[in-house]
Enzyme design. Structure first.
Site, mmCIF file in Angstrom:
data_model
loop_
_atom_site.group_PDB
_atom_site.id
_atom_site.type_symbol
_atom_site.label_atom_id
_atom_site.label_comp_id
_atom_site.label_asym_id
_atom_site.label_seq_id
_atom_site.Cartn_x
_atom_site.Cartn_y
_atom_site.Cartn_z
ATOM 1 C CG ASP A 198 -1.989 0.869 1.056
ATOM 2 O OD1 ASP A 198 -2.543 1.252 0.102
ATOM 3 O OD2 ASP A 198 -2.850 0.950 2.271
ATOM 4 C CD GLU B 165 -11.883 1.882 3.584
ATOM 5 O OE1 GLU B 165 -10.972 1.933 2.786
ATOM 6 O OE2 GLU B 165 -11.654 2.346 4.749
HETATM 7 O O1 KIV Z 1 -4.402 0.412 4.805
HETATM 8 C C1 KIV Z 1 -5.409 -0.221 4.431
HETATM 9 O O2 KIV Z 1 -5.579 -1.427 5.223
HETATM 10 C C2 KIV Z 1 -6.206 -0.072 3.559
HETATM 11 C C3 KIV Z 1 -7.696 -0.382 3.712
HETATM 12 C C4 KIV Z 1 -8.409 0.361 4.774
HETATM 13 C C5 KIV Z 1 -8.293 -0.729 2.423
HETATM 14 O O3 KIV Z 1 -6.078 0.728 2.456
#
Ligand code: KIV
Length: 280
Positions: A85, A184
């Site tokens: 991410d 989301e």
């Molecule tokens: O950081 C994370 O776990 C996410 C989720 C909230 C979708 O991006």
């Protein structure tokens, strides 16, 4: 041995209407358990800022933190599709900066894809990362990195106007070349419309059942994150209670001199104890 899914497999699953199940993971043991359980994918979310580091939100999370945790998760789940991410300010500044930081995830943590937040406004960043040869997942709806602009951690797309806006964002993410999209905290019908409009897989976290798959935050699912519980969370365990009870028992037994017992100690080699006592 479990076969790692590819983006192609995920696309096939959408076409065959097979639900994909995934969860966040931030460390080696959690990744091991998730892979053993048969999880389709893992997200090393920047939610680690809240779930692991105790920050109030995701804004302070750095690239280096994300890389370290992604690398640990990769070691724990070598045969699972892993998504790194991209944290706040790792892709917003410029296309070059976005490509460089996305590349770090692949080079240093061997992820299979990266995820970033936003629709039309990150079109050029998604396209640049895809053009550099990397798999990108989009993320729209409640995007925690811009929760200040959204009015907090609140559901999105609850009016026809904002739902149409989300649909336009979803189309832009697909046009930019993303292989999948995460939606989301929006009503199920809005997610369903996005799923039916896009050719790529559309996954839900808090966006109901009309999706090609579901994501949950592991610390929510396991009952480890206690600061707050969003409406869309289902708790499958009470790990915080289990851990607290174990710590209490350890304290009690140790103070009561029940631990460590004979079976927890090492004996000296035969004959050595007598020599040790005789010489000291
Ligand atoms: O950081 C994370 O776990 C996410 C989720 C909230 C979708 O991006």
């Amino acid at each position: 041995m479990k076969k790692k899914l590819s983006a192609h497999d995920l696309q096939k699953k959408k076409e065959n209407k097979e639900i994909v199940v995934w969860v966040t993971a931030y460390d080696y043991p959690t990744a091991q358990c998730a892979e053993k359980a048969g999880m389709d994918m893992l997200l090393v979310g920047d939610s680690l800022g809240m779930c692991v580091y105790g920050y109030e939100g995701t804004m302070p999370v750095t690239m280096d933190q994300c890389i370290v945790h992604s690398d640990a998760v990769r070691r724990g789940a070598p045969n699972t599709f892993i998504i790194g991410d991209m944290p706040f300010l790792s892709y917003q500044i410029s296309q070059e900066h976005a490509v460089f930081n996305a590349g770090r995830f692949f080079k240093e943590a061997k992820v299979d894809a990266i995820k970033l937040e936003g629709g039309r406004r990150v079109y050029s960043q998604i396209k640049a990362i895809v053009d550099a040869g990397m798999l990108v997942m989009g993320h729209i709806g409640l995007t925690p990195q811009s929760s200040g602009q959204l009015g907090g951690f609140i559901a999105q797309g609850r009016t026809a106007e904002t739902a149409i806006d989300l649909l336009e964002d979803a189309k832009a993410v697909q046009r930019a070349g993303a292989f999948a999209l995460l939606v989301e905290a929006v009503p199920p019908e809005v997610c369903g419309k996005i799923r039916d409009t896009l050719a790529i897989p559309v996954y839900s976290i808090g966006a109901g059942w009309m999706a090609d798959g579901q994501l949950m935050i592991c610390a929510d699912l396991l009952g480890l994150f206690q600061a707050f519980t969003p409406k869309f969370v289902k708790r499958y365990a009470k790990m915080a209670e289990v851990m607290t009870r174990a710590f209490e028992e350890y304290i009690q037994e140790t103070k009561g001199r029940k631990f460590p017992a004979e079976e927890h100690t090492y004996n000296m080699l035969p004959g050595e104890l007598e020599k040790f006592i005789g010489n000291s």
